[in-house]
Design a protein around this motif. Structure first.
Motif, PDB file in Angstrom:
ATOM      1  N   ILE A   3     -54.067   5.606  -2.369  1.00  0.00           N
ATOM      2  CA  ILE A   3     -53.112   5.883  -3.442  1.00  0.00           C
ATOM      3  C   ILE A   3     -53.229   4.799  -4.487  1.00  0.00           C
ATOM      4  CG2 ILE A   3     -50.689   6.108  -4.073  1.00  0.00           C
ATOM      5  CD1 ILE A   3     -51.655   8.398  -2.395  1.00  0.00           C
ATOM      6  N   ARG A   4     -53.575   5.197  -5.722  1.00  0.00           N
ATOM      7  CA  ARG A   4     -53.698   4.191  -6.786  1.00  0.00           C
ATOM      8  C   ARG A   4     -52.752   4.496  -7.938  1.00  0.00           C
ATOM      9  NH1 ARG A   4     -59.128   4.341  -5.198  1.00  0.00           N
ATOM     10  NH2 ARG A   4     -60.078   2.301  -4.919  1.00  0.00           N
ATOM     11  N   PRO A   6     -49.616   7.319  -9.870  1.00  0.00           N
ATOM     12  CA  PRO A   6     -48.597   8.348  -9.637  1.00  0.00           C
ATOM     13  C   PRO A   6     -49.236   9.741  -9.502  1.00  0.00           C
ATOM     14  CG  PRO A   6     -47.868   6.830 -11.313  1.00  0.00           C
ATOM     15  CD  PRO A   6     -49.290   6.479 -11.036  1.00  0.00           C
ATOM     16  N   PRO A  46     -45.075   9.092 -14.051  1.00  0.00           N
ATOM     17  CA  PRO A  46     -45.246   7.674 -13.743  1.00  0.00           C
ATOM     18  C   PRO A  46     -43.956   6.866 -13.640  1.00  0.00           C
ATOM     19  CG  PRO A  46     -45.772   8.059 -16.031  1.00  0.00           C
ATOM     20  CD  PRO A  46     -45.488   9.401 -15.425  1.00  0.00           C
ATOM     21  N   ARG A  47     -42.883   7.430 -14.183  1.00  0.00           N
ATOM     22  CA  ARG A  47     -41.691   6.606 -14.249  1.00  0.00           C
ATOM     23  C   ARG A  47     -40.587   7.060 -13.318  1.00  0.00           C
ATOM     24  NH1 ARG A  47     -40.867   4.942 -20.398  1.00  0.00           N
ATOM     25  NH2 ARG A  47     -39.390   3.584 -19.334  1.00  0.00           N
ATOM     26  N   ALA A  48     -40.969   7.843 -12.307  1.00  0.00           N
ATOM     27  CA  ALA A  48     -39.988   8.312 -11.331  1.00  0.00           C
ATOM     28  C   ALA A  48     -39.552   7.165 -10.429  1.00  0.00           C
ATOM     29  CB  ALA A  48     -40.587   9.432 -10.502  1.00  0.00           C
ATOM     30  N   VAL A  81     -60.785  -9.118  -5.786  1.00  0.00           N
ATOM     31  CA  VAL A  81     -59.734  -8.521  -6.593  1.00  0.00           C
ATOM     32  C   VAL A  81     -59.792  -9.114  -7.993  1.00  0.00           C
ATOM     33  CG1 VAL A  81     -57.266  -8.238  -6.877  1.00  0.00           C
ATOM     34  CG2 VAL A  81     -58.262  -8.152  -4.599  1.00  0.00           C
ATOM     35  N   ILE A  83     -57.896  -9.526 -10.775  1.00  0.00           N
ATOM     36  CA  ILE A  83     -56.560  -9.427 -11.354  1.00  0.00           C
ATOM     37  C   ILE A  83     -56.616  -9.350 -12.873  1.00  0.00           C
ATOM     38  CG2 ILE A  83     -54.413 -10.698 -11.709  1.00  0.00           C
ATOM     39  CD1 ILE A  83     -54.410 -11.522  -8.880  1.00  0.00           C
ATOM     40  N   ASP A  84     -57.503 -10.130 -13.459  1.00  0.00           N
ATOM     41  CA  ASP A  84     -57.576 -10.133 -14.926  1.00  0.00           C
ATOM     42  C   ASP A  84     -58.013  -8.778 -15.461  1.00  0.00           C
ATOM     43  OD1 ASP A  84     -58.718 -13.528 -14.805  1.00  0.00           O
ATOM     44  OD2 ASP A  84     -56.730 -12.752 -15.201  1.00  0.00           O
ATOM     45  N   ILE A  86     -57.368  -5.940 -14.028  1.00  0.00           N
ATOM     46  CA  ILE A  86     -56.212  -5.067 -13.877  1.00  0.00           C
ATOM     47  C   ILE A  86     -55.237  -5.260 -15.035  1.00  0.00           C
ATOM     48  CG2 ILE A  86     -54.160  -4.676 -12.464  1.00  0.00           C
ATOM     49  CD1 ILE A  86     -56.019  -5.301 -10.029  1.00  0.00           C
ATOM     50  N   VAL A  87     -55.022  -6.509 -15.383  1.00  0.00           N
ATOM     51  CA  VAL A  87     -54.089  -6.791 -16.475  1.00  0.00           C
ATOM     52  C   VAL A  87     -54.656  -6.300 -17.806  1.00  0.00           C
ATOM     53  CG1 VAL A  87     -52.921  -8.608 -17.756  1.00  0.00           C
ATOM     54  CG2 VAL A  87     -53.048  -8.712 -15.270  1.00  0.00           C
ATOM     55  N   THR A  89     -56.221  -3.599 -18.355  1.00  0.00           N
ATOM     56  CA  THR A  89     -55.812  -2.206 -18.510  1.00  0.00           C
ATOM     57  C   THR A  89     -54.288  -2.193 -18.470  1.00  0.00           C
ATOM     58  OG1 THR A  89     -55.958  -1.882 -16.127  1.00  0.00           O
ATOM     59  CG2 THR A  89     -57.882  -1.299 -17.437  1.00  0.00           C
ATOM     60  N   ALA A  90     -53.693  -2.844 -19.444  1.00  0.00           N
ATOM     61  CA  ALA A  90     -52.247  -3.065 -19.471  1.00  0.00           C
ATOM     62  C   ALA A  90     -51.467  -1.760 -19.470  1.00  0.00           C
ATOM     63  CB  ALA A  90     -51.884  -3.889 -20.699  1.00  0.00           C
ATOM     64  N   ARG A  91     -50.234  -1.883 -19.121  1.00  0.00           N
ATOM     65  CA  ARG A  91     -49.383  -0.727 -19.056  1.00  0.00           C
ATOM     66  C   ARG A  91     -49.438   0.063 -20.361  1.00  0.00           C
ATOM     67  NH1 ARG A  91     -43.080  -1.172 -19.190  1.00  0.00           N
ATOM     68  NH2 ARG A  91     -43.643  -3.320 -18.779  1.00  0.00           N
ATOM     69  N   ARG A  94     -44.887   3.252 -23.504  1.00  0.00           N
ATOM     70  CA  ARG A  94     -43.959   4.208 -22.967  1.00  0.00           C
ATOM     71  C   ARG A  94     -43.944   5.471 -23.822  1.00  0.00           C
ATOM     72  NH1 ARG A  94     -41.810   0.044 -20.060  1.00  0.00           N
ATOM     73  NH2 ARG A  94     -40.543   1.060 -18.515  1.00  0.00           N
TER      74      ARG A  94
END
Lengths: 95, 95
Positions: A3-4, A6, A46-48, A81, A83-84, A86-87, A89-91, A94
DNA sequence: TAGCAAAGTAAGCGAACGCTTACAACTCGA
DNA sequence: TCGAGTTGTAAGCGTTCGCTTACTTTGCTA
């Protein structure tokens, strides 16, 4: 299955529901949510609420297991991993 | 470890963050959320966004795996899913 | 083809979200 | 003990939640 996103959850919930031969109204009633909520979840909203999602998995008999980073590195040499990345691909914005 | 509740997730996120020797501000910045959000998540906030929670796990290098019901029954004879019991512990009132 | 059940879409409500800013309380090393 | 760093708490904002109700569209069986 891994699971990655929503959407991954939505697909899993929908396919498991169909495998158990439940319709949306029946499952929604058993979970204690509206049918509309289930429609949105199966589409990967995604926001549930995390709490409702976990109850849905519970109601379908799906178990969720988390593997911390050190177990992965032990099991998969060379797996790191980023991390950078991942960050990077920022959120998404909205809405 | 088995994830059943938002509190399970919060505990996992907090302990992994400490293992990686990150403070709340650093991790929050890497995920792209506020430090306050992370504080709430680590305390087991049930109504947080599923999308942000999944990103947090990603940022910490934690992988999430879902096991459908039939795999469980195959692996654990006698293990059944009590959907009615789950529904009996209905969602707590909001707020 | 027709009809029924299931699923998808829309609107408006009260409640809660995650945010920023500010400050208090705690932890830990010197 | 002290001070710096970390974590916890609070308020108010704009946005989105999940809900109910209603209707449309799709899927499937006879």
């Amino acid at each position: 299955m891994r699971i990655r996103t929503p959407a991954d959850l939505g697909t899993l919930i929908r396919s498991t529901r169909k495998k158990l031969q439940l319709d949306q109204s029946t499952l929604a009633k058993k979970i204690g949510v509206s049918r509309l909520w289930l429609v949105e979840i199966e589409k990967g909203k995604p926001r549930a609420e995390i709490g409702l999602v976990l109850r849905t998995l519970d109601a379908l008999g799906i178990s969720l297991n988390a593997t911390p980073p050190e177990s992965q590195s032990l099991n998969r040499p060379g797996s790191t991993v980023d991390i950078d990345r991942i960050v990077a691909t920022a959120r998404e914005p909205r809405k």
